[in-house]
Enzyme design. Structure first.
Site, PDB file in Angstrom:
ATOM      1  CB  ALA A 192       0.390  84.233  -4.264  1.00  0.00           C
ATOM      2  CG  ASP A 193      -2.332  80.263  -8.157  1.00  0.00           C
ATOM      3  OD1 ASP A 193      -3.129  79.331  -8.271  1.00  0.00           O
ATOM      4  OD2 ASP A 193      -2.689  81.460  -8.172  1.00  0.00           O
ATOM      5  CB  SER A 194       0.605  82.417 -12.207  1.00  0.00           C
ATOM      6  OG  SER A 194      -0.212  81.317 -12.537  1.00  0.00           O
TER       7      SER A 194
END
Lengths: 191, 328
Positions: free
Chosen positions: A145-147
């Protein structure tokens, strides 16, 4: 004149009774001291055993007077941390054993149902296959997951659980378990 | 006098050799430091790197805790991405040595009080390392590292094709500022709206990362980034300016608790498939006056193998912000 106080042999009895016995022993030793210039030594180990036995109960030691050569006084702190210190040089040490109710500070982890729902939302957001391993310990970043994913996950959780998550709380969650715990905390506060 | 200088340099070099292990494979092309208003943007394309030997080389220069982080990633793709990201940072920063070879493995990092990663310069007094600032961002298909000297930098890269799981406007209403929501609402075409959102996201993200105080201190809905489509009245006519850039402005929140600097943005489109936003702080003496363009140098790299200067091609197009792309 004082020798170390030796604790009775630790038996299988209940911790509380055992601790009380130690304290009674200590008290009786105390009273037999002369109050002139005797230094008063505890066997640290005695105290340690008492402390360990008394998790939850509290003993407060209030020194009434202090000798000229006062060595640092300490207190026995109750609770799960067995921080122990021994007390020296108190002329009159007053023991009051006030057994309080045992304070258990166990923060209950979120219900499994909540964790499962969070896992489902995370899997959906990150497009993970249904059989992929996502558990409470799974870190969002380790799952890829990224931001942007993280804020979308937060949005999904808000929708699913009907809650509103503060920005700084949102920033602090890094695992599924943390998300579930936060959700339950918010839900509880709402009620 | 000069012998003193030579002596000093010799001492420095000996020091450096003493501390560093010169790796046989360290063929990192030395690069000049960015100048004051300059940013360097390095990137790797993970799909181009398939050689496991090379990946092992990258893995070897990581610190123990970075290696641990790599192991915690689930799946080979994510592991590879993590290795490349850290290797990119280390090899990139190692290129900016002044007097002696810096082993990328020897670099140490720390976090500022808000958790932003920084180079730990404590132990590098002998090396005379400059005040390098860096920031990284990665997507599955592009990993980038921005570097400046003396100015905080934040970057963010996103794939243009990125689909939100939520509705675009719902997302904007949850996270963006009222003006931004308004702007997005006025875009009729859903696809264009989605692209605008992605652009806005990268710019906002780059800004928050540049400020470096964490997201909770700069919540997205407290500031507005505008990608203006009006031209400045005084256009910069320097020949190397790639485009009549649209100016990007950020409007500070009313309480202005964060905004003390003069933040400048660059928005790029890479390979027609990615948006990349770069945010750096310019000297505050320029505030109010005509903005000076950001000088930007772009380089695609495969660390230890090759570097390619991106200039004068359509691989990288400036789509926002006053920018001068530099030849390498």
């Amino acid at each position: 004149m004082t020798g170390p106080i030796h604790a009775p042999i630790y038996s299988q009895r209940s911790s509380l009774t055992h601790a009380l016995r130690i304290l009674r022993h200590l008290l009786s030793s105390l009273y037999s001291f002369s109050f002139s210039s005797a230094l008063f030594r505890f066997n640290a180990r005695t105290f340690a055993m008492a402390a360990n036995a008394l998790t939850g109960a509290s003993i407060s030691m209030r020194p009434l007077l202090s000798l000229r050569n006062q060595t640092p006084a300490c207190s026995l702190i109750s609770g799960s941390s067995s921080v122990l210190t021994s007390s020296f040089g108190q002329r009159n040490v007053y023991f009051s054993l006030r057994p309080r109710s045992i304070r258990l500070t166990v923060s209950c982890a979120a219900k499994q149902e909540t964790v499962d729902k969070v896992c489902a939302i995370v899997k959906k957001q990150l497009a993970l296959p249904d059989d992929s391993t996502v558990t409470g310990e799974s870190k969002f970043t380790a799952l890829g997951a990224d931001s942007l994913d993280t804020v979308e996950i937060v949005m999904g959780l808000e929708e699913e659980f009907g809650i509103s998550v503060e920005e700084d709380s949102a920033q602090s969650i890094t695992t599924v378990q943390e998300a579930a715990d936060l959700i339950e905390e918010i839900i509880q506060k709402k009620c | 006098m000069s012998s003193l200088l030579d002596k000093a340099r010799l001492m420095m070099n000996i020091h450096c050799l003493g501390r560093n292990l010169v790796t046989v494979s360290s063929s990192l092309h030395h690069v000049q430091l960015p100048a004051q208003k300059e940013a360097h943007f390095w990137y790797v394309l993970p799909d181009e790197i398939k050689d496991t030997n090379l990946l092992n080389q990258y893995f070897e220069i990581l610190s123990p805790s970075e290696k641990e982080s790599v192991f915690r990633m689930s799946g080979e793709r994510l592991k590879k991405r993590a290795i490349l990201a850290r290797a990119l940072v280390r090899t990139t920063l190692a290129r900016y040595q002044i007097n002696c070879q810096i082993d990328p493995k020897a670099l140490k990092f720390k976090k500022n009080s808000y958790g932003k990663p920084e180079v730990d310069l404590q132990y590098t007094e002998d090396w005379n390392l400059p005040q390098l600032h860096f920031n990284i961002s990665h997507t599955s298909s592009l990993i980038a590292c921005g570097v400046t000297v003396g100015s905080p930098i934040g970057i963010d890269v996103e794939e243009k094709q990125r689909r939100l799981k939520n509705d675009v406007l719902a997302f904007a209403r949850r996270y963006f500022s009222p003006d931004e929501i308004e702007m997005l609402t006025q875009i009729a075409d859903p696809e264009l709206r989605r692209l605008e959102l992605i652009k806005l996201w990268t710019m906002k993200e780059a800004y928050v990362k540049a400020v470096g105080k964490g997201f909770s201190n700069s919540p997205f809905n407290t500031f507005t980034v505008r990608l203006g489509d009006h031209l400045k009245t005084s256009v910069d006519l320097r020949p190397r300016v790639m485009s009549k850039a649209h100016e990007i402005t950020v409007e500070p929140p009313d309480d202005s608790k964060n905004i003390s600097g003069n933040w400048q943005f660059v928005l790029l489109e890479l390979y027609g498939s990615h948006y990349a936003a770069i945010c750096i702080e310019q000297e505050s003496t320029n505030r109010g006056k005509r903005s000076i363009p950001v000088n930007l140098m772009l380089r695609k790299t495969i660390p230890f193998v090759e570097d390619e200067c991106i200039f004068g091609t359509d691989k990288a197009v400036v789509i926002g912000g006053l920018t001068t792309l530099l030849e390498c």
